[in-house]
Enzyme design. Sequence first.
Site, PDB file in Angstrom:
ATOM      1  N   SER A 154     -80.539   0.427   7.603  1.00 31.89           N
ATOM      2  CA  SER A 154     -81.189  -0.666   8.324  1.00 31.89           C
ATOM      3  C   SER A 154     -82.496  -1.021   7.647  1.00 31.89           C
ATOM      4  O   SER A 154     -83.415  -0.197   7.569  1.00 31.89           O
ATOM      5  CB  SER A 154     -81.461  -0.258   9.777  1.00 31.89           C
ATOM      6  OG  SER A 154     -82.324  -1.190  10.394  1.00 31.89           O
ATOM      7  N   HIS A 193     -77.576  -3.272   7.087  1.00 30.89           N
ATOM      8  CA  HIS A 193     -77.749  -3.619   8.493  1.00 30.89           C
ATOM      9  C   HIS A 193     -79.018  -4.438   8.677  1.00 30.89           C
ATOM     10  O   HIS A 193     -80.098  -4.066   8.211  1.00 30.89           O
ATOM     11  CB  HIS A 193     -77.827  -2.345   9.337  1.00 30.89           C
ATOM     12  CG  HIS A 193     -77.808  -2.601  10.807  1.00 30.89           C
ATOM     13  ND1 HIS A 193     -76.647  -2.873  11.503  1.00 30.89           N
ATOM     14  CD2 HIS A 193     -78.814  -2.635  11.725  1.00 30.89           C
ATOM     15  CE1 HIS A 193     -76.935  -3.051  12.783  1.00 30.89           C
ATOM     16  NE2 HIS A 193     -78.246  -2.922  12.944  1.00 30.89           N
ATOM     17  N   ASP A 203     -81.473  -6.122  11.441  1.00 33.65           N
ATOM     18  CA  ASP A 203     -81.914  -6.181  12.835  1.00 33.65           C
ATOM     19  C   ASP A 203     -82.685  -7.475  13.063  1.00 33.65           C
ATOM     20  O   ASP A 203     -83.790  -7.657  12.528  1.00 33.65           O
ATOM     21  CB  ASP A 203     -82.796  -4.985  13.169  1.00 33.65           C
ATOM     22  CG  ASP A 203     -82.002  -3.695  13.238  1.00 33.65           C
ATOM     23  OD1 ASP A 203     -81.133  -3.598  14.124  1.00 33.65           O
ATOM     24  OD2 ASP A 203     -82.243  -2.796  12.412  1.00 33.65           O
ATOM     25  N   MET A 227     -84.600  -9.831  15.650  1.00 27.57           N
ATOM     26  CA  MET A 227     -85.270  -9.798  16.948  1.00 27.57           C
ATOM     27  C   MET A 227     -86.072 -11.089  17.153  1.00 27.57           C
ATOM     28  O   MET A 227     -86.697 -11.583  16.216  1.00 27.57           O
ATOM     29  CB  MET A 227     -86.206  -8.591  17.030  1.00 27.57           C
ATOM     30  CG  MET A 227     -85.556  -7.272  16.700  1.00 27.57           C
ATOM     31  SD  MET A 227     -86.750  -5.909  16.775  1.00 27.57           S
ATOM     32  CE  MET A 227     -85.804  -4.585  16.042  1.00 27.57           C
ATOM     33  N   HIS A 287     -77.281  -7.630  13.526  1.00 28.71           N
ATOM     34  CA  HIS A 287     -77.362  -7.261  14.938  1.00 28.71           C
ATOM     35  C   HIS A 287     -78.354  -8.216  15.594  1.00 28.71           C
ATOM     36  O   HIS A 287     -79.561  -8.111  15.375  1.00 28.71           O
ATOM     37  CB  HIS A 287     -77.814  -5.805  15.058  1.00 28.71           C
ATOM     38  CG  HIS A 287     -78.130  -5.376  16.451  1.00 28.71           C
ATOM     39  ND1 HIS A 287     -78.870  -4.247  16.729  1.00 28.71           N
ATOM     40  CD2 HIS A 287     -77.809  -5.917  17.668  1.00 28.71           C
ATOM     41  CE1 HIS A 287     -79.002  -4.118  18.036  1.00 28.71           C
ATOM     42  NE2 HIS A 287     -78.366  -5.122  18.622  1.00 28.71           N
ATOM     43  N   MET A 308     -80.509  -9.351  18.315  1.00 25.01           N
ATOM     44  CA  MET A 308     -81.227  -9.011  19.544  1.00 25.01           C
ATOM     45  C   MET A 308     -82.009 -10.251  19.975  1.00 25.01           C
ATOM     46  O   MET A 308     -83.237 -10.293  19.946  1.00 25.01           O
ATOM     47  CB  MET A 308     -82.150  -7.817  19.305  1.00 25.01           C
ATOM     48  CG  MET A 308     -81.407  -6.504  19.144  1.00 25.01           C
ATOM     49  SD  MET A 308     -82.448  -5.158  18.524  1.00 25.01           S
ATOM     50  CE  MET A 308     -82.197  -5.363  16.751  1.00 25.01           C
ATOM     51  N   MET A 351     -75.844   1.399  21.014  1.00 24.25           N
ATOM     52  CA  MET A 351     -77.255   1.682  20.763  1.00 24.25           C
ATOM     53  C   MET A 351     -77.578   3.078  21.287  1.00 24.25           C
ATOM     54  O   MET A 351     -77.405   3.355  22.469  1.00 24.25           O
ATOM     55  CB  MET A 351     -78.142   0.642  21.436  1.00 24.25           C
ATOM     56  CG  MET A 351     -78.060  -0.745  20.830  1.00 24.25           C
ATOM     57  SD  MET A 351     -78.499  -0.782  19.067  1.00 24.25           S
ATOM     58  CE  MET A 351     -80.198  -0.185  19.132  1.00 24.25           C
ATOM     59  N   ASP A 400     -76.236   3.081  16.320  1.00 25.75           N
ATOM     60  CA  ASP A 400     -77.537   2.729  15.745  1.00 25.75           C
ATOM     61  C   ASP A 400     -78.653   3.342  16.581  1.00 25.75           C
ATOM     62  O   ASP A 400     -78.749   3.082  17.783  1.00 25.75           O
ATOM     63  CB  ASP A 400     -77.673   1.199  15.717  1.00 25.75           C
ATOM     64  CG  ASP A 400     -78.995   0.729  15.122  1.00 25.75           C
ATOM     65  OD1 ASP A 400     -79.777   1.569  14.651  1.00 25.75           O
ATOM     66  OD2 ASP A 400     -79.227  -0.492  15.132  1.00 25.75           O
TER      67      ASP A 400
END
Length: 220
Positions: free
Chosen positions: A7, A32, A34, A36, A65, A67, A136, A175
Site C-alpha cells: 500500500s 494498492h 488508498d 480517501m 480502495h 474510501m 478491513m 488490509d
Amino acid sequence: MKYLAPSILSADFSRLYDEIKEVEEAGADIIHLDVMDGRYVPNITIGPPVIESLRSITHLPFDAHLMIVEPEKHIDAFIKAGVNMVSFHMDATIHAHRLVDYIKSNGVKAGVVLNPATPVNTLEEIIYYIDYVLIMSVNPGFGGQKFIPQTANKITKLKELISKVEREDILIEIDGGINEENISLLSNLGVNIFVAGNSIFKAKDKKEAVKKLKEKMKEI
C-alpha cells in the site's frame, strides 16, 4: 493464488515513483491505492490524476480502495486513470449492485469492503456479482494501525458464505496491520490478497521485507 499488494499510503510520497519501482522489482504482485476524500474517512490522499501519472511506470495491477462517499460519481475517472481493481464501501452508495455492474462492464474487477464492525451477512445479496471482498482489519482512514484480531473470524464466515453461494472464484483481500507475525495465519484461513503498508515501506530493506512476507504467506 496468493498475492502481495504493497500500500503506497505508507510510502515516501516525495519519491513515490522510486518506491513503487523498488517493490515491483522486489516481487510485489499488486499496487494498492488508498483513496480517501476527507468525508467517508477523516484524511485526504490521492485521486485519479496521481494514479494516472503512476500508471506509466509499472505494469503491476492497480487495486484502488475507494474510501469516498458516492463513489459512483467518480468511478469513470478512476477507470480512465488505469485501475484494474476497485472496491467501495457498501454504506457509501445507495445502489451497490448498479455500481458493481458498471465497474465490471468496463473490464475492471469490482470489490466491496467490510469495515471491522460490518458483519459478513451484509454481503448476502451482492455476493453473487462481485469479484472480491476486502476485509478491513483496522478502521479505515489511517495507516500504521495495529491488526484487530477479531477480524480474522470474518475470513471463516466469508469462506462459508462463498461456499454457500458456489462462488469459489471470489478472492478475499485483507488490509490493516499485516506483517510477518500474522500473514501465515491469515493465509491458512483463506486470504488471497494481502495489503501491507508499514511492514514494507517502513522496513530498512524493502526487498527483504517483500521476500519474507511472500514466503510466509505461502506457508501451509
